[in-house]
Design an enzyme around this catalytic site. Structure first.
Site, PDB file in Angstrom:
ATOM      1  N   CYS A  82      36.409  47.149  34.522  1.00  0.00           N
ATOM      2  CA  CYS A  82      37.562  46.537  33.958  1.00  0.00           C
ATOM      3  C   CYS A  82      38.111  47.766  33.247  1.00  0.00           C
ATOM      4  CB  CYS A  82      37.231  45.574  32.912  1.00  0.00           C
ATOM      5  SG  CYS A  82      36.247  44.209  33.595  1.00  0.00           S
TER       6      CYS A  82
HETATM    7  C1  BEZ Z   1      32.431  45.362  35.078  1.00  0.00           C
HETATM    8  O1  BEZ Z   1      32.695  46.399  34.911  1.00  0.00           O
HETATM    9  O2  BEZ Z   1      33.295  44.434  34.876  1.00  0.00           O
HETATM   10  C2  BEZ Z   1      31.310  44.969  35.785  1.00  0.00           C
HETATM   11  C3  BEZ Z   1      30.602  45.677  36.699  1.00  0.00           C
HETATM   12  C4  BEZ Z   1      29.373  45.352  37.435  1.00  0.00           C
HETATM   13  C5  BEZ Z   1      29.123  44.109  37.351  1.00  0.00           C
HETATM   14  C6  BEZ Z   1      29.691  43.280  36.853  1.00  0.00           C
HETATM   15  C7  BEZ Z   1      30.953  43.513  36.090  1.00  0.00           C
END
Ligand code: BEZ
Length: 227
Positions: free
Chosen positions: A61
């Protein structure tokens, strides 16, 4: 006949119904990192991109919101307003924005919704309980100036979206809205486009002065009209 038909009441229907292309995008008021907003007022006459992410202070994100900020001029050029969402608080968003700015070399320049009560996530079907009960997946909606839903894509939490693809789709949608053309597979800016089937072959020349190629009666190509 119809022995397996289950008739749902209104409440049951509203639980399982999700937004579809062509539907009116639900309006909402929300707390965001840039203060309270009314979604429709925020959009005004612009196109909109509303996208959810699983949570603040998460790695994928962080890169996605950084990329969105870096593409501000591209969104502005296309008359698109961007709005992110997670179920974290405004305070959490503010702290995380500092990290995004620091690590991605940007200034986050769009609001991030704090959907703590999940009302917006539910209205837009952004929580997929079999993937996660307490976080939004990576949903993305493109909304037209008429406030209808033009595109929906859903990615899993572990896959960051391709923001060049988002811009490409916006370009395609805007070409269709403004010029009655569609875009073929893997189309890129500057390449030939497809005349929509609603236009008769005998009417193409008047509408597309750059000419056209008749590949098949149902497949008519023309140079990109706004180039
Ligand atoms: C994330 O960075 O949002 C994320 C990465 C791996 C699994 C779930 C979320």
């Amino acid at each position: 006949m119809y022995s397996n038909l289950v008739v749902l009441n209104y409440h049951q229907k509203s639980i399982i119904m999700s937004l579809r292309l062509g539907d009116k995008a639900p309006n909402f008021k929300a707390k965001t990192s840039e203060g309270e907003i009314d979604f429709y007022e925020y959009l005004g006459d612009s196109w909109g991109v509303l996208f959810s992410h699983p949570g603040d202070y998460t790695p994928v994100c962080t890169t996605e919101l950084g990329k969105t900020a870096a593409l501000k001029d591209e969104f502005t050029k296309r008359n698109v307003k961007v709005l992110a969402l997670s179920v974290d608080s405004v305070e959490s968003h503010h702290g995380w924005i500092q990290d995004i700015n620091e690590t991605q070399g940007v200034e986050v320049n769009f609001p991030i919704i704090a959907d703590e009560d999940r009302k917006i996530s539910e209205a837009y079907d952004m929580i997929h309980p079999n993937a996660s009960v307490n976080a939004t997946v990576r949903s993305l909606f493109i909304i037209g100036p008429d406030k209808t839903v033009k595109l929906i894509i859903t990615y899993p939490a572990s896959t960051g979206r391709n923001f060049q693809e988002i811009l490409r789709v916006i370009d395609s949608l805007q070409l269709t809205a403004n010029y009655s053309v569609a875009t073929p597979a893997d189309w890129k800016e500057g390449e030939d486009v497809v005349v929509v089937p609603a236009i008769k072959t005998e009417d193409i020349s008047a509408k597309f002065p750059k000419g056209f190629t008749l590949v098949k009666p149902y497949l008519r190509l023309t140079p990109q009209p706004n180039k």
